[in-house]
Design an enzyme around this catalytic site. Sequence first.
Site, PDB file in Angstrom:
ATOM      1  N   ASP A 183       0.858  -1.189   0.000  1.00 24.10           N
ATOM      2  CA  ASP A 183       0.000   0.000   0.000  1.00 24.10           C
ATOM      3  C   ASP A 183       0.894   1.238   0.000  1.00 24.10           C
ATOM      4  O   ASP A 183       1.563   1.533   0.997  1.00 24.10           O
ATOM      5  CB  ASP A 183      -0.887  -0.033   1.239  1.00 24.10           C
ATOM      6  CG  ASP A 183      -1.862   1.144   1.324  1.00 24.10           C
ATOM      7  OD1 ASP A 183      -1.627   2.170   0.656  1.00 24.10           O
ATOM      8  OD2 ASP A 183      -2.840   1.039   2.077  1.00 24.10           O
ATOM      9  N   VAL A 184       0.918   1.963  -1.127  1.00 24.15           N
ATOM     10  CA  VAL A 184       1.779   3.135  -1.251  1.00 24.15           C
ATOM     11  C   VAL A 184       0.930   4.388  -1.461  1.00 24.15           C
ATOM     12  O   VAL A 184       0.273   4.567  -2.471  1.00 24.15           O
ATOM     13  CB  VAL A 184       2.816   2.964  -2.389  1.00 24.15           C
ATOM     14  CG1 VAL A 184       3.882   1.977  -1.972  1.00 24.15           C
ATOM     15  CG2 VAL A 184       2.182   2.497  -3.693  1.00 24.15           C
ATOM     16  N   GLU A 185       0.944   5.237  -0.449  1.00 21.81           N
ATOM     17  CA  GLU A 185       0.289   6.543  -0.460  1.00 21.81           C
ATOM     18  C   GLU A 185       1.208   7.490   0.300  1.00 21.81           C
ATOM     19  O   GLU A 185       2.079   7.049   1.039  1.00 21.81           O
ATOM     20  CB  GLU A 185      -1.068   6.481   0.253  1.00 21.81           C
ATOM     21  CG  GLU A 185      -1.943   5.293  -0.087  1.00 21.81           C
ATOM     22  CD  GLU A 185      -3.081   5.142   0.908  1.00 21.81           C
ATOM     23  OE1 GLU A 185      -3.767   6.133   1.208  1.00 21.81           O
ATOM     24  OE2 GLU A 185      -3.267   4.013   1.411  1.00 21.81           O
ATOM     25  N   TRP A 186       0.991   8.786   0.141  1.00 21.12           N
ATOM     26  CA  TRP A 186       1.721   9.714   0.989  1.00 21.12           C
ATOM     27  C   TRP A 186       1.152   9.665   2.395  1.00 21.12           C
ATOM     28  O   TRP A 186      -0.051   9.488   2.582  1.00 21.12           O
ATOM     29  CB  TRP A 186       1.627  11.137   0.447  1.00 21.12           C
ATOM     30  CG  TRP A 186       2.334  11.357  -0.857  1.00 21.12           C
ATOM     31  CD1 TRP A 186       1.812  11.872  -2.004  1.00 21.12           C
ATOM     32  CD2 TRP A 186       3.723  11.100  -1.144  1.00 21.12           C
ATOM     33  NE1 TRP A 186       2.766  11.933  -2.995  1.00 21.12           N
ATOM     34  CE2 TRP A 186       3.949  11.467  -2.494  1.00 21.12           C
ATOM     35  CE3 TRP A 186       4.781  10.588  -0.402  1.00 21.12           C
ATOM     36  CZ2 TRP A 186       5.185  11.335  -3.108  1.00 21.12           C
ATOM     37  CZ3 TRP A 186       6.016  10.452  -1.008  1.00 21.12           C
ATOM     38  CH2 TRP A 186       6.226  10.828  -2.339  1.00 21.12           C
TER      39      TRP A 186
END
Length: 310
Positions: A139-142
């Site tokens: 899961d890649v988000e800022w």
Amino acid sequence: MSRLRSAPFLAVAVAALAVLGGCVAFEGRYPQKGDARPHPGVASALNYAVQGIDISRWQGEIDWAAVKGAGTRFVYMKATEGGDHIDPSFLRNWEGARRAGVPRGAYHFVFWCRPAHEQAVWFKQHIPNDPGALPPVLDVEWNGHSKTCPQKIDRSLALEKIQLMLTELEQLTGKKPIIYTDITFHKDVLEGQFNEYPYWIRSTAAKPETRYENRPWAFWQFTTTGRVPGIRGDVDRNAFFGDEEQFIGWINGEFDIGRRQWTKRRASPAQPSPSIVNDPEFEPPVSQAPPAPVIPGALQPVPSSLQIGG
């Protein structure tokens, strides 16, 4: 839908809505599921045949038999975050979904202020060794809402971290990981990158193709306010891009949902021509035992390049 004329029927309907937490829009393909705040921009998501959910501690106690009975075909659950956090409900949900027969997988939430190798090790230490599990998700988000790590990092560094963690997750499970992302992070970092991996994208107000440039998707998170029997309150709902055959093929390791192509589909055996069959000297081949069925997730993990301390 015909109008409700019967008072008893109306009372039952109102009671059902109360249990689910208020006004809910239901749809035909999954009549037991709904959305507390349906958005017309994602109505097409309801047409996909294979749908599931993603969860974390915030869904509380889950009645997995009810979740399965509502037609839920898969679930992804939060396992770890960064290098020092594990979702307190993960193991309970992991076992509950298994007992109910809902295919499940784990996801790791990336924390950009933590070294990538530490996060990979943390994930490895806390997910069960289960060959039947779905491929892992990164899961890649800022981390914009984080009090300790709200800032963005350089794109090249973010890509480096992602590549390391994808490699480690695949070495751990023997399965190609899925990349989950949102609109902003995809535009800032991921456009044109990791095209060989399947993408799980968030788009809750419009079709994915209007928000993600040149990005085929495998899973679409189309609402965060879903209603599903067995879960109190909001839950994220997701659609799988393909049909039933492709979904089962993916679970069995025969269909690559990133490249959208079959990788291990068996070809039909060649049949002798009529002229050969009619030959009096023709002897049919001895019947062979059918091949062993493909067991979901039967790939063996590849040894990791990282060392986990005792």
